[in-house]
Design a protein around this motif. Structure first.
Motif, PDB file in Angstrom:
ATOM      1  N   THR A   2       5.339 -51.595  25.006  1.00  0.00           N
ATOM      2  CA  THR A   2       6.126 -52.358  25.923  1.00  0.00           C
ATOM      3  C   THR A   2       7.520 -52.890  25.131  1.00  0.00           C
ATOM      4  N   ALA A   3       8.515 -52.701  26.027  1.00  0.00           N
ATOM      5  CA  ALA A   3       9.907 -52.944  25.304  1.00  0.00           C
ATOM      6  C   ALA A   3       9.823 -54.449  25.273  1.00  0.00           C
ATOM      7  N   SER A   4      10.703 -54.799  23.964  1.00  0.00           N
ATOM      8  CA  SER A   4      10.816 -56.371  23.642  1.00  0.00           C
ATOM      9  C   SER A   4      12.234 -56.793  23.803  1.00  0.00           C
ATOM     10  N   ASN A   6      14.574 -57.802  21.834  1.00  0.00           N
ATOM     11  CA  ASN A   6      15.176 -57.055  20.704  1.00  0.00           C
ATOM     12  C   ASN A   6      15.380 -55.614  20.951  1.00  0.00           C
ATOM     13  N   ASP A   7      14.364 -54.990  21.727  1.00  0.00           N
ATOM     14  CA  ASP A   7      14.801 -53.560  21.939  1.00  0.00           C
ATOM     15  C   ASP A   7      16.114 -53.422  22.889  1.00  0.00           C
ATOM     16  N   VAL A   8      15.952 -54.385  24.054  1.00  0.00           N
ATOM     17  CA  VAL A   8      17.103 -54.218  24.802  1.00  0.00           C
ATOM     18  C   VAL A   8      18.434 -54.640  24.229  1.00  0.00           C
ATOM     19  N   ARG A  10      19.253 -54.284  21.010  1.00  0.00           N
ATOM     20  CA  ARG A  10      19.855 -53.198  20.225  1.00  0.00           C
ATOM     21  C   ARG A  10      20.396 -52.264  21.163  1.00  0.00           C
ATOM     22  N   ALA A  11      19.724 -51.672  22.187  1.00  0.00           N
ATOM     23  CA  ALA A  11      20.072 -50.514  23.152  1.00  0.00           C
ATOM     24  C   ALA A  11      21.295 -51.121  23.597  1.00  0.00           C
ATOM     25  N   ALA A  41      17.724 -53.090  30.635  1.00  0.00           N
ATOM     26  CA  ALA A  41      16.424 -53.636  30.680  1.00  0.00           C
ATOM     27  C   ALA A  41      15.528 -52.783  31.707  1.00  0.00           C
ATOM     28  N   GLN A  43      15.955 -49.550  32.456  1.00  0.00           N
ATOM     29  CA  GLN A  43      15.705 -48.310  31.808  1.00  0.00           C
ATOM     30  C   GLN A  43      14.353 -48.539  30.975  1.00  0.00           C
ATOM     31  N   LEU A  44      14.439 -49.452  30.042  1.00  0.00           N
ATOM     32  CA  LEU A  44      13.407 -49.726  29.252  1.00  0.00           C
ATOM     33  C   LEU A  44      11.980 -50.424  29.684  1.00  0.00           C
ATOM     34  N   TYR A  46      11.749 -53.583  30.661  1.00  0.00           N
ATOM     35  CA  TYR A  46      11.726 -55.015  29.855  1.00  0.00           C
ATOM     36  C   TYR A  46      11.766 -55.916  31.008  1.00  0.00           C
TER      37      TYR A  46
END
Length: 339
Positions: A2-4, A6-8, A10-11, A41, A43-44, A46
């Motif tokens: 699962t995306a966090s 922080n992942d969003v 950075r992307a 968000a 796309q990932l 989230y």
């Protein structure tokens, strides 16, 4: 995995706090950045965690809404518009329908919203004790009815000015026997019927027209009440040639009564309403237009602004524009002897 958040971040090339503000509809984020974050968000895959946000901010992300008649058009329209603004900003609505004196008393005695909401939108006019109870919650308060009062941001219109416009229109096109369908049995402490009646009396006096109590009838702010009130006015020894209904719903009821009595509008009787109901244009009703949905949306935005900027100065009273809309239900009276 699962995306966090922080992942969003950075992307999207922004900070985690910016992601949080953007996805919660907060201020301080440009439309371009907000759109980019939303796209990343999505796309990932989230989704912001409501519980985590609540723990971090101390908020419930819930707005309490208090309404006297959730099933009536005006209150339903205000509520729908406000809910859309709250939902877009990531807030839920906790609705309290206080349609009877008993439920109203119980609500203000127990205050079940305490510690459950971040703000309150009141679609009723509280008395002094009720206002004090709401202020004791320590949250932003807003309303869309009544005038300015301490501790509230009130979004509304000038009821007296609108009613004056409606009655003066009838006077200006030549009517002298002007009836009024009011709503004295509205919600507790509701000032709208009082202000609109004062305007009616003021314009009659201004025009040198003697007030005739038999030309007033209570329509209960409903379509059925408007029909009943119009039937009562038609039974007067000298019926009106024109009628001001304090709401479009009552005006629609009046039109139905006139049709059933085989009277033509506006040839026999002119009718003017107040609100610009969504069906007013369909039936050609002359009316005073007020931004009903706009009031709900603006009150919601002002509440959210207070939550985002608690230290900023916020307006106590916001007056929305009104305008007279001339359609097919009003015309000069036909010559037929003394009026």
């Amino acid at each position: 995995m699962t995306a966090s958040i922080n992942d969003v971040a950075r992307a999207a090339g922004v900070s985690a706090s910016t992601v949080s503000r953007a996805l919660r509809g907060r201020t301080g984020v440009s439309d371009e950045v907000r759109d980019r974050i939303a796209a990343v968000a999505a796309q990932l895959g989230y989704t912001a965690s409501r519980s985590a946000s609540s723990l971090a901010s101390g908020r419930t992300f819930t707005i309490g809404v208090v309404v006297p008649y959730v099933g009536r058009w005006f209150f339903g329209t205000v509520l729908d518009a406000a809910e859309q603004v709250f939902s877009a900003a990531g807030y839920d609505v906790l609705l309290y329908n206080l349609g009877t004196p008993e439920t109203r008393k119980r609500f203000f005695t127990k205050l079940p919203v305490r510690k459950r909401v971040d703000a309150v939108l009141s679609l009723l006019i509280p008395d002094e004790g009720e206002s004090a109870a709401l202020r004791s919650l320590g949250v932003p308060l807003a309303s869309t009815v009544g005038g300015a009062r301490p501790g509230f941001t009130v979004v509304g219109i000038d009821d007296r000015l609108g009613a004056e416009s409606a009655v003066r229109h009838l006077v200006n096109i030549g009517h002298r026997r002007i009836g009024m369908i009011s709503g004295s049995s509205g919600p507790l402490h509701w000032t709208t019927p009082v202000e609109r009646r004062r305007a009616y009396l003021d314009v009659l006096a201004e025009a040198g027209i003697e007030h005739d109590p038999t030309l007033e009838a209570d329509g209960d702010y409903t379509l059925e009440g408007g029909e009943r009130a119009m039937t009562e006015l038609l039974a007067a020894s000298r019926p009106p040639t024109a009628v001001f209904a304090q709401s479009d719903e009552m005006a629609m009821g009046a039109l139905r009564a006139l049709r059933r009595h085989r009277l033509k509008v506006p040839d026999d009787v002119s009718v003017v309403g107040f609100d610009d109901h969504e069906l007013a244009d369909v039936i050609g009703l002359t009316t005073v237009a007020q931004p009903v949905a706009g009031q709900g949306a603006e009150a919601a935005r002002l509440l959210l602004r207070q939550l985002d900027e608690p230290a900023a100065e916020h307006p106590g009273h916001v007056r929305m524009p009104i305008r007279m809309v001339l359609r097919e239900t009003t015309a000069p009276p036909r010559p037929r002897g003394p009026q």
